[in-house]
Design an enzyme around this catalytic site. Structure first.
Site, PDB file in Angstrom:
ATOM      1  N   GLU A 175      59.908 -85.092  21.880  1.00 52.53           N
ATOM      2  CA  GLU A 175      59.059 -86.236  22.199  1.00 52.53           C
ATOM      3  C   GLU A 175      58.837 -86.399  23.699  1.00 52.53           C
ATOM      4  O   GLU A 175      57.965 -87.155  24.124  1.00 52.53           O
ATOM      5  CB  GLU A 175      59.664 -87.529  21.639  1.00 52.53           C
ATOM      6  CG  GLU A 175      60.912 -88.009  22.339  1.00 52.53           C
ATOM      7  CD  GLU A 175      61.320 -89.402  21.854  1.00 52.53           C
ATOM      8  OE1 GLU A 175      61.497 -90.275  22.722  1.00 52.53           O
ATOM      9  OE2 GLU A 175      61.471 -89.606  20.643  1.00 52.53           O
ATOM     10  N   GLU A 217      49.346 -89.131   1.702  1.00 48.09           N
ATOM     11  CA  GLU A 217      49.039 -89.914   0.510  1.00 48.09           C
ATOM     12  C   GLU A 217      47.537 -90.089   0.297  1.00 48.09           C
ATOM     13  O   GLU A 217      47.104 -90.473  -0.799  1.00 48.09           O
ATOM     14  CB  GLU A 217      49.693 -91.298   0.602  1.00 48.09           C
ATOM     15  CG  GLU A 217      51.206 -91.285   0.469  1.00 48.09           C
ATOM     16  CD  GLU A 217      51.672 -90.879  -0.916  1.00 48.09           C
ATOM     17  OE1 GLU A 217      50.881 -90.994  -1.859  1.00 48.09           O
ATOM     18  OE2 GLU A 217      52.827 -90.430  -1.048  1.00 48.09           O
TER      19      GLU A 217
END
Length: 274
Positions: free
Chosen positions: A112, A81
């Site tokens: 992960e 953004e």
């Protein structure tokens, strides 16, 4: 584990499947109301980290977010953004997720758990000592994130983190930890809920405060935003109208000519107030 993992503690609610829709929604909302208060308590920690990010960016550095699952996706959202909102390059704020871009839409099993991969991912971006790396993990125990920050520390790169458990291994690894303790989730262990909301709020604060400090906002306007759709073009025109007290048509011509709000206002003022 030698710390209390409150994000994994049992919910204050039980028999969720017996609740009506309105009860579910109201109870979720009641839990959500506690999140901004938890963030407020962490503002001093957030301030310390933002100051580091701003200082490094003024030297030409970048900001990296690293995370897995929901945490990684939230980092990518915030990073993605920044270019349209503040007109900065796509590689100024960078979000990396365990398992690579495929993991944005679909979970990559055990990604992960690789404590070495984050450093490998960062090296692909030629990370330097001018950069800052923020690890995002609600639990504060994700190996991908902890391992990445540990290697950054070894290489004299500033590290921060956003976690929702106090005293976690991640917080102890980061030089500038942010701990937003939101407590048990409505659905036990579903850290995409309150913890995810807390992380999003903190990410908003970090990127927005940083970009304002770097001069990408004037007054309260996004003067460097990218004009990537008609809505944003119209918003830009109205910003120019307000700032210069001119009509829509004239503001539109200025924006089309100079490409963004800042340049339109600057050039108009230079021409009319030499």
């Amino acid at each position: 584990m030698n710390f209390i993992k409150t994000t994994e503690q049992s919910s204050k609610y039980n028999d969720l499947e017996k609740m009506s829709v309105i009860d579910l929604l109201e109870n979720i909302n009641n839990e959500d109301k506690t999140v901004p208060l938890a963030v407020e308590k962490a503002i001093p920690q957030i301030e310390h980290l933002v100051n580091q990010v701003v200082a490094k960016m003024k030297l030409g550095g970048r900001l990296f977010y690293i995370g897995a699952g929901t945490s990684g996706r939230l980092g990518i959202v915030d990073a993605s953004e920044c270019p349209p909102t503040f007109g900065v390059s796509f590689d100024l704020v960078i979000g990396l997720i365990a398992g690579g871009d495929n993991a944005i839409r679909k979970a990559v099993e055990f990604a992960e758990d690789d404590s070495k991969q984050a450093w490998n991912d960062l090296q692909e971006w030629n990370i330097t000592q001018n950069d800052v790396v923020i690890g995002i993990a609600a639990s504060g125990t994700t190996p991908y994130v902890i391992g990445g920050l540990a290697k950054c520390n070894e290489n004299n790169i500033i590290t921060g983190c956003i976690t929702c458990n106090e005293g976690s291994p991640l917080a102890k690894t980061a030089q500038f930890p942010i701990e937003v303790v939101v407590g048990p989730e409505f659905v036990t262990g579903s850290s995409r809920m309150k913890a995810g909301t807390a992380q999003k709020l903190v990410l908003n604060m970090i990127s927005t405060a940083t970009m304002i400090q770097l001069g990408h906002v004037k007054g309260n306007k996004m003067v460097d935003m990218q004009l990537s759709n008609n809505k944003l073009v119209d918003r830009g025109i109205r910003m120019i109208m307000e700032e210069l007290s001119i009509n829509y048509e004239e503001a539109n011509k200025l924006l089309r000519k100079f490409g963004n709000v800042r340049n339109a206002i600057k050039n108009y003022k230079l021409k009319n107030n030499p």
